[in-house]
Write an enzyme that holds these catalytic residues in place. Structure first.
Site, mmCIF file in Angstrom:
data_model
loop_
_atom_site.group_PDB
_atom_site.id
_atom_site.type_symbol
_atom_site.label_atom_id
_atom_site.label_comp_id
_atom_site.label_asym_id
_atom_site.label_seq_id
_atom_site.Cartn_x
_atom_site.Cartn_y
_atom_site.Cartn_z
ATOM 1 N N LYS A 32 -17.639 14.059 27.349
ATOM 2 C CA LYS A 32 -17.769 12.703 26.818
ATOM 3 C C LYS A 32 -16.423 12.207 26.372
ATOM 4 O O LYS A 32 -16.140 11.161 26.676
ATOM 5 C CB LYS A 32 -18.835 12.720 25.813
ATOM 6 C CG LYS A 32 -18.927 11.335 25.136
ATOM 7 C CD LYS A 32 -20.127 11.215 24.311
ATOM 8 C CE LYS A 32 -19.795 11.775 22.894
ATOM 9 N NZ LYS A 32 -18.886 10.858 22.073
ATOM 10 N N ASN A 33 -15.846 12.929 25.396
ATOM 11 C CA ASN A 33 -14.740 12.532 24.489
ATOM 12 C C ASN A 33 -13.442 12.280 25.406
ATOM 13 O O ASN A 33 -12.366 11.727 25.106
ATOM 14 C CB ASN A 33 -14.737 13.240 23.338
ATOM 15 C CG ASN A 33 -15.602 12.952 22.272
ATOM 16 O OD1 ASN A 33 -16.348 12.118 22.316
ATOM 17 N ND2 ASN A 33 -15.591 13.736 21.256
ATOM 18 N N CYS A 127 -21.592 5.970 15.925
ATOM 19 C CA CYS A 127 -22.500 6.788 15.064
ATOM 20 C C CYS A 127 -22.529 6.499 13.468
ATOM 21 O O CYS A 127 -21.302 6.237 13.026
ATOM 22 C CB CYS A 127 -22.161 8.416 15.241
ATOM 23 S SG CYS A 127 -22.831 9.122 16.564
ATOM 24 N N ARG A 132 -15.710 4.016 9.453
ATOM 25 C CA ARG A 132 -14.693 4.595 10.352
ATOM 26 C C ARG A 132 -13.672 3.519 10.795
ATOM 27 O O ARG A 132 -13.801 2.725 11.702
ATOM 28 C CB ARG A 132 -15.312 4.912 11.631
ATOM 29 C CG ARG A 132 -16.369 6.250 11.162
ATOM 30 C CD ARG A 132 -16.988 6.682 12.379
ATOM 31 N NE ARG A 132 -16.364 7.402 13.532
ATOM 32 C CZ ARG A 132 -16.921 7.990 14.638
ATOM 33 N NH1 ARG A 132 -18.279 7.911 14.642
ATOM 34 N NH2 ARG A 132 -16.284 8.629 15.757
ATOM 35 N N ASP A 316 -17.214 17.859 14.954
ATOM 36 C CA ASP A 316 -18.579 17.458 15.876
ATOM 37 C C ASP A 316 -19.320 19.034 16.030
ATOM 38 O O ASP A 316 -20.253 18.674 16.961
ATOM 39 C CB ASP A 316 -17.803 17.336 17.188
ATOM 40 C CG ASP A 316 -17.461 15.822 17.343
ATOM 41 O OD1 ASP A 316 -17.711 15.011 16.355
ATOM 42 O OD2 ASP A 316 -16.825 15.370 18.351
ATOM 43 N N ARG A 408 -26.688 10.288 23.858
ATOM 44 C CA ARG A 408 -25.364 9.722 24.039
ATOM 45 C C ARG A 408 -24.368 10.573 24.409
ATOM 46 O O ARG A 408 -23.428 10.372 25.052
ATOM 47 C CB ARG A 408 -24.947 9.162 22.721
ATOM 48 C CG ARG A 408 -25.591 7.859 22.221
ATOM 49 C CD ARG A 408 -25.221 7.254 20.767
ATOM 50 N NE ARG A 408 -23.798 6.927 20.777
ATOM 51 C CZ ARG A 408 -23.376 6.257 20.138
ATOM 52 N NH1 ARG A 408 -23.693 6.050 19.008
ATOM 53 N NH2 ARG A 408 -21.848 5.760 20.050
HETATM 54 C C1 UD1 Z 1 -13.286 11.117 17.894
HETATM 55 C C2 UD1 Z 1 -14.285 11.765 18.782
HETATM 56 C C3 UD1 Z 1 -15.537 12.091 17.716
HETATM 57 C C4 UD1 Z 1 -15.036 13.237 16.696
HETATM 58 C C5 UD1 Z 1 -13.543 12.510 16.113
HETATM 59 C C6 UD1 Z 1 -13.008 13.736 15.272
HETATM 60 C C7 UD1 Z 1 -14.458 10.212 20.757
HETATM 61 C C8 UD1 Z 1 -14.798 9.303 21.437
HETATM 62 N N1 UD1 Z 1 -15.063 10.674 19.492
HETATM 63 O O1 UD1 Z 1 -13.653 10.175 17.171
HETATM 64 O O2 UD1 Z 1 -16.534 12.833 18.392
HETATM 65 O O3 UD1 Z 1 -15.937 13.531 15.961
HETATM 66 O O4 UD1 Z 1 -12.728 12.205 17.179
HETATM 67 O O5 UD1 Z 1 -12.511 14.757 15.881
HETATM 68 O O6 UD1 Z 1 -13.328 10.777 21.250
HETATM 69 N N2 UD1 Z 1 -9.636 6.820 10.744
HETATM 70 C C9 UD1 Z 1 -9.155 5.957 9.998
HETATM 71 N N3 UD1 Z 1 -8.318 5.021 10.536
HETATM 72 C C10 UD1 Z 1 -8.484 4.766 12.109
HETATM 73 C C11 UD1 Z 1 -8.975 5.624 12.802
HETATM 74 C C12 UD1 Z 1 -9.707 6.746 11.897
HETATM 75 O O7 UD1 Z 1 -9.031 6.055 8.847
HETATM 76 O O8 UD1 Z 1 -7.732 3.774 12.599
HETATM 77 C C13 UD1 Z 1 -10.216 8.098 9.965
HETATM 78 C C14 UD1 Z 1 -11.594 8.232 10.514
HETATM 79 O O9 UD1 Z 1 -12.512 7.116 9.671
HETATM 80 C C15 UD1 Z 1 -12.077 9.277 10.181
HETATM 81 C C16 UD1 Z 1 -10.904 10.177 10.870
HETATM 82 O O10 UD1 Z 1 -9.692 9.421 10.742
HETATM 83 O O11 UD1 Z 1 -12.298 9.601 8.847
HETATM 84 C C17 UD1 Z 1 -11.089 11.050 12.194
HETATM 85 O O12 UD1 Z 1 -11.204 9.822 13.140
HETATM 86 P P1 UD1 Z 1 -10.823 9.792 14.411
HETATM 87 O O13 UD1 Z 1 -9.905 10.861 14.806
HETATM 88 O O14 UD1 Z 1 -10.070 8.532 14.782
HETATM 89 O O15 UD1 Z 1 -12.141 9.974 15.379
HETATM 90 P P2 UD1 Z 1 -12.387 9.036 16.700
HETATM 91 O O16 UD1 Z 1 -11.368 8.712 17.557
HETATM 92 O O17 UD1 Z 1 -13.257 8.062 16.008
#
Ligand code: UD1
Length: 429
Positions: A32-33, A127, A132, A316, A408
């Protein structure tokens, strides 16, 4: 349809009767990711791409609707294959109803800026696992010449002249790395992303972008160097398999004291999870390059877990592993460092007899001898998987509600578990 409606109108739940050791073989599907960013990346070119091994999931359907809403032609040419024709994209504003459903839909922002020079995207939802933010995505875009502002809940981006640049992330965000890498893939100067995410799904996206014509080095390390091309070409690509689905089946084998071979996963990508399974007493045997056998005959030993960006223990897999540690012979500590509040499953596990104390970002899990079936509700995707695993190991009947969260991210979860001998059924009504 919004998530609330899914829950109240469809009213589906899993009924599980345990405990039942799982035995046999199971094959995981596409990731999925990896699928979500790659579907978004097809928009970077004006020629069609064909993507295979796309899992049949709610989140994928949402992304397909996002692409269509922007004007792309999307044709499903097989259960797991899509042809995306992006020449016709004309709208730079994906609908609020779709973006609020799924945070990953924000990944179309980079491609939209590249193709249409602008994007107006509502702040994303997703989620319920803590706040986030998307500040890192926006900071990255700004370094590549994009003007960014926020108005009335919308992110407005505008690029008069894109340029390469050096982007440093305070945290190796998966989504921000992907969004910036996609935009940089169409900029001809060099872009460097420092403290980039190293997740295998980022590597899969880079492979796709490279096939489209970009030059990308260092992917899988913390420094990625991109030299883009204005005329990226659509191409045919097969998405990697889902390491989190694989990890979930490995834990299912252990928690039910069963013996399961999970096929279709590069075992090196599961190293942290498999190591922890060995620590708690499971027998883990790699079978060739792409299968792993996990067996367990005794009560798990306790262990400590700290979630980290890849190659650390994946956030995850945290909830699923907590279910296992609830049955351990001693006290374990789980520390969540990636998301600020990702323990919503704790209250539900407690309904099944688990003893867990949350203190800030840590959960102290006092193992109990057995869990008991109960009525529980999934609040997010992986929490839902954790409750299913707990139900498979618990005595009696467990009813897991809120399974639209599970849909999902897991394709045919109950069907695959049934093939391993589990008593689980999807009940409607
Ligand atoms: C992706 C995965 C999700 C997984 C996560 C961490 C997908 C679709 N989803 O989510 O399943 O749990 O990686 O491995 O690939 N953050 C900030 N600012 C930002 C972006 C992120 O502070 O602009 C923080 C987030 O709040 C969180 C952390 O960074 O605490 C990790 O987020 P991120 O790695 O971006 O996760 P996703 O890409 O949303």
């Amino acid at each position: 349809m919004d998530e609330q409606k899914d829950q109240t109108e469809v009213r589906e739940y899993f009924r599980i009767r345990g405990p039942q050791p799982l035995r046999g073989s199971v094959t995981v599907g596409g990731s999925k990711n990896a699928a979500l960013p790659i579907l978004a990346a097809t928009l970077l070119s004006s020629t069609p791409s064909v993507i295979h091994n796309v899992p049949d999931l709610l989140d994928v359907r949402t992304m397909v609707m996002v692409l269509e809403s922007l004007g792309a032609g999307v044709e499903r040419i097989g259960k797991h294959s899509y042809r995306i024709s992006p020449a016709t994209i004309s709208r730079f504003e994906p609908p609020y109803e779709l973006i609020r459903k799924m945070r990953a839909s924000f990944l179309v922002t980079g491609p939209l800026i590249s193709r249409l020079s602008r994007a107006r995207v509502p702040l994303p939802g997703g989620c319920a696992i803590g706040s986030r933010p998307i500040d890192l995505h926006l900071k990255g875009f700004a370094h590549l010449g994009v003007d960014v502002s926020m108005r009335s809940g919308y992110i407005e981006t505008w690029a008069q002249k894109l340029r390469g640049g050096e982007v440093y992330f305070d945290f190796p965000s998966v989504g921000a790395t992907e969004n910036v890498m996609m935009l940089a893939a169409t900029i001809e100067d060099e872009t460097i992303i420092a403290n980039a995410a190293r997740e295998p799904e980022v590597v899969d996206l880079a492979r796709f972008l490279t096939l489209m014509g970009a030059s990308i080095e260092g992917v899988g390390t913390d420094t990625i160097v991109i030299r883009g091309r204005k005329d990226l070409q659509g191409c045919e690509y097969t998405i990697m398999n889902d390491r989190i689905e694989a990890g979930t089946f490995c834990v299912a084998a252990a928690i039910t004291r069963g013996d399961v071979t999970v096929h279709g996963v590069e075992t090196s990508l599961l190293r942290s999870v498999l190591t922890k399974l060995e620590e708690v007493g499971a027998q883990v045997e790699k079978v060739g390059e792409d299968a792993v056998r996990v067996a367990m005959s005794e009560r798990p030993r306790p262990t400590n877990i700290k979630t980290m960006p890849y190659p650390g223990f994946p956030t995850d897999m945290q909830a699923q592993f907590m279910s296992l540690l609830c049955l351990a012979d001693g006290v374990s500590v789980i520390t969540e460092t990636v998301f600020e509040s990702r323990f919503a499953h704790v209250g539900e596990l407690e309904r099944m007899g688990a003893k867990v104390q949350v203190e800030g970002r840590s959960a102290v899990v006092v193992g109990v001898e057995k869990l008991t079936g109960a009525r529980v509700t999934a609040t997010d995707l992986r929490a839902g998987a954790a409750l299913v695993l707990a139900g498979l190991a618990a005595e009696g009947v467990t009813e897991v509600n809120g399974i639209h969260h599970i849909d999902r991210g897991y394709e045919d979860l109950e069907v695959k578990l049934q093939s391993l001998g589990a008593f689980i059924e999807r009940v409607r009504g």
